[in-house]
Design a protein around this motif. Structure first.
Motif, PDB file in Angstrom:
ATOM      1  N   LEU A  21       0.812  -1.221   0.000  1.00 12.79           N
ATOM      2  CA  LEU A  21       0.000   0.000   0.000  1.00 12.79           C
ATOM      3  C   LEU A  21       0.843   1.267   0.000  1.00 12.79           C
ATOM      4  CD1 LEU A  21      -2.725  -1.200   2.534  1.00 12.79           C
ATOM      5  CD2 LEU A  21      -2.767  -1.355   0.035  1.00 12.79           C
ATOM      6  N   LYS A  22       1.918   1.227  -0.788  1.00 11.26           N
ATOM      7  CA  LYS A  22       2.841   2.360  -0.892  1.00 11.26           C
ATOM      8  C   LYS A  22       2.979   2.786  -2.353  1.00 11.26           C
ATOM      9  CE  LYS A  22       4.386   2.314   3.435  1.00 11.26           C
ATOM     10  NZ  LYS A  22       4.010   3.361   4.336  1.00 11.26           N
ATOM     11  N   GLY A  23       3.470   3.962  -2.542  1.00 15.42           N
ATOM     12  CA  GLY A  23       3.811   4.458  -3.859  1.00 15.42           C
ATOM     13  C   GLY A  23       5.150   5.155  -3.793  1.00 15.42           C
ATOM     14  N   GLU A  24       5.772   5.306  -4.951  1.00 13.25           N
ATOM     15  CA  GLU A  24       7.051   6.016  -5.031  1.00 13.25           C
ATOM     16  C   GLU A  24       7.033   6.933  -6.243  1.00 13.25           C
ATOM     17  OE1 GLU A  24      11.847   5.277  -5.597  1.00 13.25           O
ATOM     18  OE2 GLU A  24      10.510   3.557  -5.557  1.00 13.25           O
ATOM     19  N   ILE A  25       7.542   8.135  -6.062  1.00 10.31           N
ATOM     20  CA  ILE A  25       7.724   9.069  -7.172  1.00 10.31           C
ATOM     21  C   ILE A  25       9.065   8.719  -7.799  1.00 10.31           C
ATOM     22  CG2 ILE A  25       7.942  11.486  -7.855  1.00 10.31           C
ATOM     23  CD1 ILE A  25       6.469  12.016  -5.021  1.00 10.31           C
ATOM     24  N   VAL A  26       9.037   8.084  -8.947  1.00  9.91           N
ATOM     25  CA  VAL A  26      10.258   7.614  -9.600  1.00  9.91           C
ATOM     26  C   VAL A  26      10.857   8.707 -10.467  1.00  9.91           C
ATOM     27  CG1 VAL A  26      11.198   5.898 -11.208  1.00  9.91           C
ATOM     28  CG2 VAL A  26       9.455   5.231  -9.546  1.00  9.91           C
ATOM     29  N   PHE A  27      10.011   9.475 -11.150  1.00  4.45           N
ATOM     30  CA  PHE A  27      10.496  10.566 -11.995  1.00  4.45           C
ATOM     31  C   PHE A  27       9.610  11.779 -11.768  1.00  4.45           C
ATOM     32  CE2 PHE A  27      10.757  13.241 -15.717  1.00  4.45           C
ATOM     33  CZ  PHE A  27      12.115  13.264 -15.980  1.00  4.45           C
ATOM     34  N   ASN A  28      10.251  12.937 -11.609  1.00  7.02           N
ATOM     35  CA  ASN A  28       9.575  14.212 -11.420  1.00  7.02           C
ATOM     36  C   ASN A  28      10.439  15.256 -12.105  1.00  7.02           C
ATOM     37  OD1 ASN A  28       8.518  16.642 -10.542  1.00  7.02           O
ATOM     38  ND2 ASN A  28       8.696  16.187  -8.361  1.00  7.02           N
ATOM     39  N   GLY A  29      10.113  15.534 -13.363  1.00  5.81           N
ATOM     40  CA  GLY A  29      10.917  16.504 -14.095  1.00  5.81           C
ATOM     41  C   GLY A  29      10.374  16.773 -15.486  1.00  5.81           C
ATOM     42  N   PRO A  30      11.082  17.600 -16.241  1.00  5.25           N
ATOM     43  CA  PRO A  30      10.645  17.886 -17.601  1.00  5.25           C
ATOM     44  C   PRO A  30      10.540  16.600 -18.424  1.00  5.25           C
ATOM     45  CG  PRO A  30      12.362  19.420 -16.927  1.00  5.25           C
ATOM     46  CD  PRO A  30      12.285  18.355 -15.866  1.00  5.25           C
TER      47      PRO A  30
ATOM     48  N   ARG B 185      15.488   1.177 -15.152  1.00  6.56           N
ATOM     49  CA  ARG B 185      16.812   1.784 -14.996  1.00  6.56           C
ATOM     50  C   ARG B 185      16.901   3.114 -15.736  1.00  6.56           C
ATOM     51  NH1 ARG B 185      21.114   0.821 -18.256  1.00  6.56           N
ATOM     52  NH2 ARG B 185      23.045   1.674 -17.493  1.00  6.56           N
ATOM     53  N   GLN B 186      16.377   3.171 -16.953  1.00  4.78           N
ATOM     54  CA  GLN B 186      16.438   4.404 -17.747  1.00  4.78           C
ATOM     55  C   GLN B 186      15.651   5.530 -17.085  1.00  4.78           C
ATOM     56  OE1 GLN B 186      15.000   2.631 -21.414  1.00  4.78           O
ATOM     57  NE2 GLN B 186      16.974   3.027 -22.414  1.00  4.78           N
ATOM     58  N   ILE B 187      14.439   5.243 -16.594  1.00  3.90           N
ATOM     59  CA  ILE B 187      13.643   6.320 -16.004  1.00  3.90           C
ATOM     60  C   ILE B 187      14.265   6.796 -14.690  1.00  3.90           C
ATOM     61  CG2 ILE B 187      11.959   4.839 -14.796  1.00  3.90           C
ATOM     62  CD1 ILE B 187      11.195   8.151 -16.647  1.00  3.90           C
ATOM     63  N   ARG B 188      14.863   5.898 -13.945  1.00  2.00           N
ATOM     64  CA  ARG B 188      15.557   6.317 -12.718  1.00  2.00           C
ATOM     65  C   ARG B 188      16.809   7.129 -13.047  1.00  2.00           C
ATOM     66  NH1 ARG B 188      13.488   4.244  -8.090  1.00  2.00           N
ATOM     67  NH2 ARG B 188      11.990   2.550  -8.313  1.00  2.00           N
ATOM     68  N   GLN B 189      17.507   6.733 -14.092  1.00  2.00           N
ATOM     69  CA  GLN B 189      18.678   7.494 -14.533  1.00  2.00           C
ATOM     70  C   GLN B 189      18.256   8.887 -15.000  1.00  2.00           C
ATOM     71  OE1 GLN B 189      21.015   5.550 -17.552  1.00  2.00           O
ATOM     72  NE2 GLN B 189      22.478   7.225 -17.677  1.00  2.00           N
ATOM     73  N   ALA B 190      17.161   8.956 -15.742  1.00  2.00           N
ATOM     74  CA  ALA B 190      16.665  10.257 -16.206  1.00  2.00           C
ATOM     75  C   ALA B 190      16.352  11.161 -15.017  1.00  2.00           C
ATOM     76  CB  ALA B 190      15.429  10.055 -17.084  1.00  2.00           C
ATOM     77  N   ASP B 191      15.779  10.600 -13.961  1.00  2.00           N
ATOM     78  CA  ASP B 191      15.442  11.409 -12.788  1.00  2.00           C
ATOM     79  C   ASP B 191      16.677  12.027 -12.148  1.00  2.00           C
ATOM     80  OD1 ASP B 191      13.171  12.224 -10.949  1.00  2.00           O
ATOM     81  OD2 ASP B 191      14.599  11.354  -9.525  1.00  2.00           O
ATOM     82  N   THR B 192      17.815  11.336 -12.207  1.00  2.00           N
ATOM     83  CA  THR B 192      19.040  11.901 -11.629  1.00  2.00           C
ATOM     84  C   THR B 192      19.540  13.103 -12.429  1.00  2.00           C
ATOM     85  OG1 THR B 192      20.589  10.482 -12.861  1.00  2.00           O
ATOM     86  CG2 THR B 192      19.744   9.632 -10.745  1.00  2.00           C
ATOM     87  N   MET B 193      19.041  13.272 -13.643  1.00  2.00           N
ATOM     88  CA  MET B 193      19.469  14.364 -14.508  1.00  2.00           C
ATOM     89  C   MET B 193      18.618  15.627 -14.326  1.00  2.00           C
ATOM     90  SD  MET B 193      19.850  11.837 -17.802  1.00  2.00           S
ATOM     91  CE  MET B 193      20.409  13.038 -18.995  1.00  2.00           C
ATOM     92  N   VAL B 194      17.621  15.568 -13.451  1.00  2.00           N
ATOM     93  CA  VAL B 194      16.706  16.691 -13.245  1.00  2.00           C
ATOM     94  C   VAL B 194      17.217  17.573 -12.107  1.00  2.00           C
ATOM     95  CG1 VAL B 194      14.347  17.356 -12.609  1.00  2.00           C
ATOM     96  CG2 VAL B 194      14.728  15.347 -14.068  1.00  2.00           C
TER      97      VAL B 194
END
Length: 154
Positions: free
Chosen positions: A105-114, A135-144
């Motif tokens: 019953l949890k959620g995680e914000i994996v990507f938040n960006g442009p 892996r790609q979407i998590r990597q993209a998030d590190t670029m925000v």
């Protein structure tokens, strides 16, 4: 904070699904919450977390607007996969990708960006649907950059 509890009304839905699973355990039925339902849950949760004003369904790739006016696309998964995209005429300025752990019953914000940051991992043009890996979407998030993220309201 990236991890959040699911809202009570969604928790009720998941617990009802779990009761179905238990009742039909001998039949090995999964009663998977997927597809449009998870997408709708993602939009509802994103609206609550970020104060989005959701748009009527229009097939444009824009699910709503942030309090600062940015257009937002919301993607969600309950199956541990990355987001899927289709070719649309109008792209959102911002992308939110949520991953739901329905068993806990949890959620995680994996990507938040442009959205353009995430789309860099895809070819400039394609037909049908294309997905990013987890892996790609998590990597993209590190670029925000932090100042390009939407702020949570609760």
């Amino acid at each position: 904070m990236r991890v959040f509890d699911l809202p009570p009304v969604i928790t009720d839905l998941v617990l009802a699904r779990n009761r179905l699973r238990h009742h039909y355990l001998s039949a090995s039925l999964d009663f998977t919450l997927d597809g449009n339902l998870i997408g709708d849950i993602g939009e509802a949760v994103a609206a609550e977390l970020f104060g989005l004003q959701l748009s009527p369904r229009n097939g444009t790739g824009i699910d709503g607007h942030a309090p600062d006016g940015r257009t937002v696309q919301v993607k969600a998964t309950g199956t541990n996969r990355g987001p899927a995209f289709r070719m649309v005429d109008t792209r959102a300025q911002h992308l939110l990708f949520l991953e739901f752990d329905l068993d806990n019953l949890k959620g995680e914000i994996v990507f938040n960006g442009p959205e353009e940051v995430a789309l860099r991992f895809l070819a400039p043009s394609w037909v049908g649907q294309r997905s990013l890996t987890k892996r790609q979407i998590r990597q993209a998030d590190t670029m925000v950059a932090e100042n390009h993220r939407l702020s949570r309201i609760r």
